[in-house]
Design a protein around this motif. Structure first.
Motif, PDB file in Angstrom:
ATOM      1  N   SER A 294       1.108  -0.508  -3.169  1.00 25.05           N
ATOM      2  CA  SER A 294      -0.253  -0.037  -2.935  1.00 25.05           C
ATOM      3  C   SER A 294      -1.052  -1.122  -2.229  1.00 25.05           C
ATOM      4  O   SER A 294      -0.643  -2.287  -2.175  1.00 25.05           O
ATOM      5  CB  SER A 294      -0.935   0.338  -4.260  1.00 25.05           C
ATOM      6  N   ASN A 295      -2.208  -0.716  -1.689  1.00 19.92           N
ATOM      7  CA  ASN A 295      -3.129  -1.655  -1.063  1.00 19.92           C
ATOM      8  C   ASN A 295      -2.455  -2.481   0.040  1.00 19.92           C
ATOM      9  O   ASN A 295      -2.666  -3.687   0.145  1.00 19.92           O
ATOM     10  CB  ASN A 295      -3.731  -2.586  -2.131  1.00 19.92           C
ATOM     11  N   LYS A 297      -2.210  -4.062   3.272  1.00 18.89           N
ATOM     12  CA  LYS A 297      -3.231  -4.473   4.240  1.00 18.89           C
ATOM     13  C   LYS A 297      -2.642  -4.962   5.557  1.00 18.89           C
ATOM     14  O   LYS A 297      -3.378  -5.343   6.459  1.00 18.89           O
ATOM     15  CB  LYS A 297      -4.108  -5.575   3.624  1.00 18.89           C
TER      16      LYS A 297
END
Length: 416
Positions: A294-295, A297
């Motif tokens: 997740s997340n 970037k």
């Protein structure tokens, strides 16, 4: 006197020949069998350079060969310094794998151990190819033969500390540092180069051109086994069994900018496993897990810890169960989410007892069932049947993608 002198000389010659034969025999034995050497507080275990039990074979991976060396130096109060070195070669893939782990067992009653591992892992591709892989899975099923990816070599450094907080509950903290370098060294595809540059806009020019990715990720691991039985060998605590499963949760966070790290992400994995002893000869093993990223970037690598195809696995004591034996390694990185389960039933009397001639020498038989779900593969299943004794384990597997038969394969592993 002459007769006595000749007799004495003959005895000395025979003793010399016997000693030479003994040395040659010991040398030959050390070549084909595991050896153990001990000097004062230091012991060394070596697997033997041409030990036949170091070979393995599967229809999917081909022939594998490995070498192991273990060194242990005992300190005061039964603490110790241990070093384990491993090297393995896969002939079909023409790849060499290495690992050196040094560990300080500083608190034996609390299972306190600090370790440092250095080595190289599986080649893989980055997240910029995920869409291409996922589209292929949707349109063509389990077939990536026509796909041409930029593969990365993986070199890692791992620092871990594990300690028991209370009986059966341990906390592990660590740092993972990976250096992944494109196998072809330089980007030839302009579109890929532009995509990579956009994802890693803060990286230096050399990183963007030569495709070297560095990943720095702290790791937290919690492990709990309720009602864990144990025993002590002097001050060293050793887990024995439990009527309940072992549960693990691992959280890792990639941090950009630390030691040149170019990836930011969160990785979470959960794992439950247990061996249920039905009687002295029968047992049931299961291993269930899930994980997700997740997340994200930036560009990253879906390198799961509990969901991975390891080239020389140690699972369920026989090196065959607990993994997908026929699934292509490229699919382990094809999604940022997975759910898996592995089941194995072991018994000495299943099928072969009906044919006594064939069953002679077979100690146990095994039934396997493994299943994988991710959003793009959807459903992948392996079923298998295996046999084993003190020297050899063998199994045959069939795989299914969704409800369609996919392929058949087998695996053989020798026991050291």
């Amino acid at each position: 006197q002459l007769k006595e002198a000749l007799k004495k000389k003959s005895e000395q010659t025979n003793d010399t020949l016997t000693k030479k034969k003994s040395n040659i025999g010991n040398w030959a034995k050390s070549m084909v069998m595991s050896s153990r050497y001990k000097y004062k507080n230091t012991s060394i275990n070596y697997s033997g350079i041409i030990n036949p039990f170091l070979f393995g074979y599967s229809s999917f991976d081909g022939l594998t060969y490995r070498q192991k060396v273990a060194l242990k130096h005992e300190l005061k109060r039964q603490s110790s310094i241990e070093m384990n070195a491993f090297v393995g070669y896969m002939f079909k893939r023409k790849e060499l794998f290495t690992n050196i782990t040094t560990a300080w067992n500083y608190n034996p009653p609390r299972l306190g151990k600090l370790s440092l591992s250095v080595g190289n892992g599986n080649k893989t591709y980055s997240s910029i190819y995920l869409k291409e892989v996922q589209d292929s899975l949707t349109n063509s099923g389990l077939n990536l033969k026509k796909q041409d990816f930029e593969y990365y070599n993986d070199y890692y450094f791992k620092l871990d500390n594990t300690v028991e907080v209370t009986n059966g509950f341990t906390i592990g903290t660590g740092l993972d540092y990976h250096i992944r370098k494109a196998a072809s060294n330089k980007i030839d595809n302009l579109e890929t180069a532009l995509t990579t540059s956009k994802l890693n806009a803060n990286d230096d020019e050399v990183t963007r051109i030569y495709k070297k990715q560095k990943i720095f990720a702290p790791v937290l691991t919690l492990t709990w086994t309720p009602e864990q039985y144990y025993r002590f060998e002097r001050r060293q605590k050793i887990y024995v069994r439990s009527p309940y499963p072992t549960m693990k949760i691992e959280f890792s966070r990639g941090i950009r900018g630390v030691l040149g790290s170019t990836s930011g992400f969160n990785r979470v994995e959960l794992d439950i496993s247990q061996v249920i002893q039905l009687n002295l000869m029968k047992s049931f093993h299961y291993h269930i897990g899930m994980g997700f990223f997740s997340n994200q970037k930036s560009e990253y690598f879906t390198d799961f810890e509990y969901f991975a195809k390891r080239n020389f696995p140690d699972n369920w004591d026989d090196g065959i169960g607990g993994v997908f034996n026929l699934l292509d390694r490229r699919f382990y990185n094809a999604s940022d989410t997975y759910v898996q389960n592995h089941l194995m039933y072991e018994s000495p009397f299943l099928i072969l007892n009906l044919v006594p001639v064939v069953s002679k020498g077979i100690v146990t038989e095994r039934l396997y069932l493994s299943h994988l779900y991710n959003p793009h593969i959807r459903s992948y299943t392996e079923v298998g049947y295996g046999i084993g004794n003190s020297f050899l384990n063998a199994a045959v597997f069939g795989s299914f993608h969704k409800l369609k038969f996919y392929e058949l394969g087998f695996k053989i592993s020798l026991n050291i």
